[in-house]
Design a protein around this motif. Structure first.
Motif, mmCIF file in Angstrom:
data_model
loop_
_atom_site.group_PDB
_atom_site.id
_atom_site.type_symbol
_atom_site.label_atom_id
_atom_site.label_comp_id
_atom_site.label_asym_id
_atom_site.label_seq_id
_atom_site.Cartn_x
_atom_site.Cartn_y
_atom_site.Cartn_z
ATOM 1 N N TYR A 188 -0.343 -7.775 -3.555
ATOM 2 C CA TYR A 188 -0.588 -8.364 -2.234
ATOM 3 C C TYR A 188 -1.222 -9.750 -2.350
ATOM 4 O O TYR A 188 -0.745 -10.715 -1.741
ATOM 5 N N LYS A 192 2.596 4.708 1.168
ATOM 6 C CA LYS A 192 3.052 5.109 2.507
ATOM 7 C C LYS A 192 1.941 5.778 3.316
ATOM 8 O O LYS A 192 1.821 5.561 4.511
ATOM 9 N N ARG A 213 -0.189 3.108 5.129
ATOM 10 C CA ARG A 213 0.439 2.048 5.924
ATOM 11 C C ARG A 213 -0.117 1.945 7.331
ATOM 12 O O ARG A 213 -0.194 0.861 7.885
ATOM 13 N N GLY A 214 -0.544 3.037 7.896
ATOM 14 C CA GLY A 214 -1.108 3.015 9.241
ATOM 15 C C GLY A 214 -2.448 2.307 9.331
ATOM 16 O O GLY A 214 -2.849 1.869 10.407
ATOM 17 N N ALA A 222 -3.245 -0.251 7.002
ATOM 18 C CA ALA A 222 -3.119 -1.398 6.094
ATOM 19 C C ALA A 222 -3.842 -2.638 6.600
ATOM 20 O O ALA A 222 -4.308 -3.445 5.810
ATOM 21 N N TYR A 223 -3.943 -2.808 7.915
ATOM 22 C CA TYR A 223 -4.581 -4.003 8.454
ATOM 23 C C TYR A 223 -5.973 -3.746 9.024
ATOM 24 O O TYR A 223 -6.547 -4.608 9.669
ATOM 25 N N VAL A 250 0.854 -1.190 0.000
ATOM 26 C CA VAL A 250 0.000 0.000 0.000
ATOM 27 C C VAL A 250 0.886 1.234 0.000
ATOM 28 O O VAL A 250 2.035 1.185 0.429
#
Length: 77
Positions: free
Chosen positions: A53, A4, A7-8, A10-11, A2
């Motif tokens: 991914y 930048k 990224r926080g 992403a999950y 993903v």
């Protein structure tokens, strides 16, 4: 897999926009993989793989993965 800026999150269990396409939310993707019952002896075709991914996850499960992405910029990420 993903940008930048994402990224926080992403999950987080949500679809993520990665440049005009979306990476499927993790729980739905996991359930699809579970139902597909991919094995080491399988060959998988991943069409529209975006940033790769899904291809990376499938590569851990299947013997062979062919990943296709028409957007060269997205594939380069």
């Amino acid at each position: 897999f993903v940008p930048k800026a994402l990224r926080g999150v992403a999950y987080v269990d949500e679809d993520l926009n990665v440049g005009g396409r979306h990476i499927m939310e993790p729980m739905v993707f996991a359930r699809l993989l579970q139902e597909a019952r991919v094995r080491r002896t399988d060959a998988v075709l991943d069409v529209g793989c975006a940033t790769g991914y899904s291809a990376a996850v499938l590569a851990r499960l299947a013997g062979v993965v062919v990943a296709l992405e028409e957007d060269a910029t997205l594939a380069a990420r």
